[in-house]
Design an enzyme around this catalytic site. Structure first.
Site, mmCIF file in Angstrom:
data_model
loop_
_atom_site.group_PDB
_atom_site.id
_atom_site.type_symbol
_atom_site.label_atom_id
_atom_site.label_comp_id
_atom_site.label_asym_id
_atom_site.label_seq_id
_atom_site.Cartn_x
_atom_site.Cartn_y
_atom_site.Cartn_z
ATOM 1 N N GLU A 6 19.356 -60.594 46.284
ATOM 2 C CA GLU A 6 20.799 -60.286 46.337
ATOM 3 C C GLU A 6 21.153 -59.530 47.611
ATOM 4 O O GLU A 6 22.205 -59.773 48.212
ATOM 5 C CB GLU A 6 21.189 -59.494 45.088
ATOM 6 C CG GLU A 6 21.069 -60.354 43.832
ATOM 7 C CD GLU A 6 21.174 -59.547 42.555
ATOM 8 O OE1 GLU A 6 20.365 -58.613 42.361
ATOM 9 O OE2 GLU A 6 22.068 -59.831 41.745
ATOM 10 N N GLU A 57 15.297 -61.564 36.900
ATOM 11 C CA GLU A 57 15.719 -60.488 35.994
ATOM 12 C C GLU A 57 15.619 -60.879 34.531
ATOM 13 O O GLU A 57 15.385 -60.051 33.660
ATOM 14 C CB GLU A 57 17.169 -60.076 36.303
ATOM 15 C CG GLU A 57 17.354 -59.279 37.582
ATOM 16 C CD GLU A 57 17.620 -60.126 38.805
ATOM 17 O OE1 GLU A 57 17.309 -61.341 38.788
ATOM 18 O OE2 GLU A 57 18.134 -59.567 39.792
ATOM 19 N N ALA A 105 15.089 -54.423 42.417
ATOM 20 C CA ALA A 105 15.364 -53.034 42.071
ATOM 21 C C ALA A 105 14.082 -52.426 41.511
ATOM 22 O O ALA A 105 13.190 -53.141 41.038
ATOM 23 C CB ALA A 105 16.494 -52.966 41.056
ATOM 24 N N GLY A 162 17.140 -57.882 43.082
ATOM 25 C CA GLY A 162 18.007 -57.176 44.023
ATOM 26 C C GLY A 162 17.636 -57.456 45.477
ATOM 27 O O GLY A 162 18.482 -57.334 46.363
HETATM 28 C C1 HXC Z 1 8.861 -51.536 41.027
HETATM 29 C C2 HXC Z 1 7.345 -53.057 41.836
HETATM 30 C C3 HXC Z 1 8.344 -54.067 41.850
HETATM 31 C C4 HXC Z 1 9.658 -53.712 41.429
HETATM 32 C C5 HXC Z 1 6.500 -54.911 42.575
HETATM 33 N N1 HXC Z 1 6.232 -53.644 42.292
HETATM 34 N N2 HXC Z 1 7.781 -55.209 42.312
HETATM 35 N N3 HXC Z 1 7.600 -51.809 41.440
HETATM 36 N N4 HXC Z 1 9.861 -52.432 41.021
HETATM 37 N N5 HXC Z 1 10.669 -54.560 41.434
HETATM 38 C C6 HXC Z 1 4.949 -52.935 42.434
HETATM 39 C C7 HXC Z 1 3.957 -53.365 41.379
HETATM 40 O O1 HXC Z 1 4.165 -52.640 40.198
HETATM 41 C C8 HXC Z 1 2.643 -52.992 42.038
HETATM 42 O O2 HXC Z 1 2.434 -51.594 41.926
HETATM 43 C C9 HXC Z 1 2.921 -53.284 43.516
HETATM 44 O O3 HXC Z 1 4.330 -53.310 43.660
HETATM 45 C C10 HXC Z 1 2.351 -54.625 43.947
HETATM 46 O O4 HXC Z 1 2.867 -55.626 43.050
HETATM 47 P P1 HXC Z 1 1.920 -56.666 42.262
HETATM 48 O O5 HXC Z 1 2.686 -57.128 41.103
HETATM 49 O O6 HXC Z 1 0.587 -56.076 42.027
HETATM 50 O O7 HXC Z 1 1.792 -57.805 43.375
HETATM 51 P P2 HXC Z 1 1.595 -59.375 43.137
HETATM 52 O O8 HXC Z 1 0.593 -59.629 42.063
HETATM 53 O O9 HXC Z 1 1.371 -59.935 44.479
HETATM 54 O O10 HXC Z 1 2.999 -59.897 42.575
HETATM 55 C C11 HXC Z 1 4.148 -59.842 43.401
HETATM 56 C C12 HXC Z 1 5.427 -60.075 42.556
HETATM 57 C C13 HXC Z 1 5.460 -59.092 41.380
HETATM 58 C C14 HXC Z 1 5.461 -61.515 42.044
HETATM 59 C C15 HXC Z 1 6.615 -59.866 43.489
HETATM 60 O O11 HXC Z 1 5.237 -57.776 41.885
HETATM 61 C C16 HXC Z 1 6.743 -59.079 40.618
HETATM 62 O O12 HXC Z 1 6.999 -59.974 39.816
HETATM 63 N N6 HXC Z 1 7.572 -58.026 40.832
HETATM 64 C C17 HXC Z 1 8.791 -57.812 40.075
HETATM 65 C C18 HXC Z 1 9.858 -58.756 40.528
HETATM 66 C C19 HXC Z 1 11.142 -58.567 39.713
HETATM 67 O O13 HXC Z 1 11.123 -58.706 38.486
HETATM 68 N N7 HXC Z 1 12.218 -58.241 40.383
HETATM 69 C C20 HXC Z 1 13.526 -58.029 39.754
HETATM 70 C C21 HXC Z 1 13.676 -56.570 39.447
HETATM 71 S S1 HXC Z 1 15.200 -56.250 38.583
HETATM 72 P P3 HXC Z 1 0.998 -50.981 41.551
HETATM 73 O O14 HXC Z 1 1.276 -49.517 41.403
HETATM 74 O O15 HXC Z 1 0.567 -51.671 40.323
HETATM 75 O O16 HXC Z 1 0.158 -51.332 42.741
HETATM 76 C C22 HXC Z 1 16.382 -56.293 39.741
HETATM 77 C C23 HXC Z 1 17.778 -56.068 39.254
HETATM 78 C C24 HXC Z 1 18.770 -56.157 40.376
HETATM 79 O O17 HXC Z 1 16.140 -56.478 40.882
HETATM 80 C C25 HXC Z 1 20.099 -55.721 39.943
HETATM 81 C C26 HXC Z 1 20.458 -54.395 40.455
HETATM 82 C C27 HXC Z 1 21.829 -53.938 40.107
#
Ligand code: HXC
Length: 258
Positions: A112, A132, A65, A109
């Site tokens: 999921e 998460e 998400a 997400g």
């Molecule tokens: C918003 C995101 C994002 C996310 C990545 N980006 N994941 N933006 N939401 N979930 C953005 C980063 O901010 C970054 O933007 C760009 O994408 C590239 O990501 P990097 O982190 O620079 O890449 P990398 O170093 O290769 O790392 C990849 C990664 C990491 C390991 C996937 O991005 C990461 O940990 N992302 C978050 C994963 C996460 O926590 N997901 C769960 C979300 S909560 P910029 O502008 O800096 O270039 C969820 C809840 C679900 O999903 C429930 C819903 C009801």
């Protein structure tokens, strides 16, 4: 014109959705999920579509998400909008098979969404996870329910509580994905599988999907009865007569999807 958040195409009888926010690794904003749900609804209603594939980019199926969008929300914000509840419920009701073609990250997400599909074909570079907990939340799209059903309690606890990722090989061993293929083959493999499915009789495909899902949702007795009644019902279709006659006559069946 700006690029769509989700590209919607057809390949023969297959509907193809491509998540298209590569700069943020296909982070699932509300708008993206709305577009996915709307496109799924249209494919589900379209008689010319027999199966659906959803995919992302080489680097990410979807990294979860959209954290930037969510970070300042309050409890009442998410509760009042029933955050993602409506779209998610809709996706659950799609009756045609959906294959997730996963390359790169399928996190939160994104994992999921892949698990909500009927099966997952993964590239060797795929990484699955429910991170998460690192954000001070828990999965909200079914991760705590579908992951243990897919990989068992021990691995689900491990992944959800430690936020560690699972690579494609581990995901296949654990039963989360049905096939692992070279990363550059993922979409082709998924489209080929979807094309095979879409050529089968649609009523039997839909009933098979419904019956398999009963295995997760109903006690065995009810699931077996559900299966048997649908098995009986398929004897009323044109395609059952055609499929069986084609076998006897040693030719390919010509299904009419009725
Ligand atoms: C918003 C995101 C994002 C996310 C990545 N980006 N994941 N933006 N939401 N979930 C953005 C980063 O901010 C970054 O933007 C760009 O994408 C590239 O990501 P990097 O982190 O620079 O890449 P990398 O170093 O290769 O790392 C990849 C990664 C990491 C390991 C996937 O991005 C990461 O940990 N992302 C978050 C994963 C996460 O926590 N997901 C769960 C979300 S909560 P910029 O502008 O800096 O270039 C969820 C809840 C679900 O999903 C429930 C819903 C009801």
């Amino acid at each position: 014109m700006s690029e769509p958040l989700v590209k919607v195409e057809t390949r023969g009888r297959v509907g193809l959705l491509t998540l298209n926010r590569p700069k943020v690794l296909n982070a699932l904003s509300n708008e993206v999920i709305d577009e996915v749900a709307n496109a799924m609804k249209a494919f589900d209603a379209d008689d010319n579509i027999g199966a659906i594939v959803i995919t992302g980019s080489e680097k990410a199926f979807a990294a979860g998400a959209d954290i930037a969008a969510m970070k300042d929300w309050s409890y009442t914000d998410v509760y009042k909008q029933d955050y993602l509840g409506h779209q998610w419920e809709y996706l659950r009701r799609v009756r045609k098979p959906i294959i997730a073609a996963v390359s790169g990250f399928a996190l939160g997400g994104g994992c999921e969404l892949a698990m909500q599909c009927d099966f997952i074909i993964a590239g060797e570079n795929a990484k699955f996870g429910q991170p998460e907990i690192k954000l001070g939340i828990i999965p909200g799209f079914g991760g705590t329910q579908r992951l243990p059903r897919a990989v068992g309690k021990a691995k689900a606890m491990d992944m959800i509580l430690t936020a560690r990722m699972m690579d494609a090989a581990e995901a296949e061993r654990a039963g989360l994905v049905s096939r692992v293929v070279p990363s550059d083959r993922v979409l082709d493999e998924a489209l080929e599988a979807a094309t095979v499915i879409a050529a089968m009789s649609l009523p039997s495909v839909m009933m098979a999907k419904e019956a398999i899902n009963r295995a997760y949702e109903a006690p065995l007795n009810e699931g077996l009865l559900f299966e048997r009644r649908n098995f009986h019902a398929l004897f009323s279709t044109h395609d059952q007569k055609e499929g069986m006659n084609a076998f006897i006559e040693k030719r390919q069946p010509q299904f009419k999807h009725e």
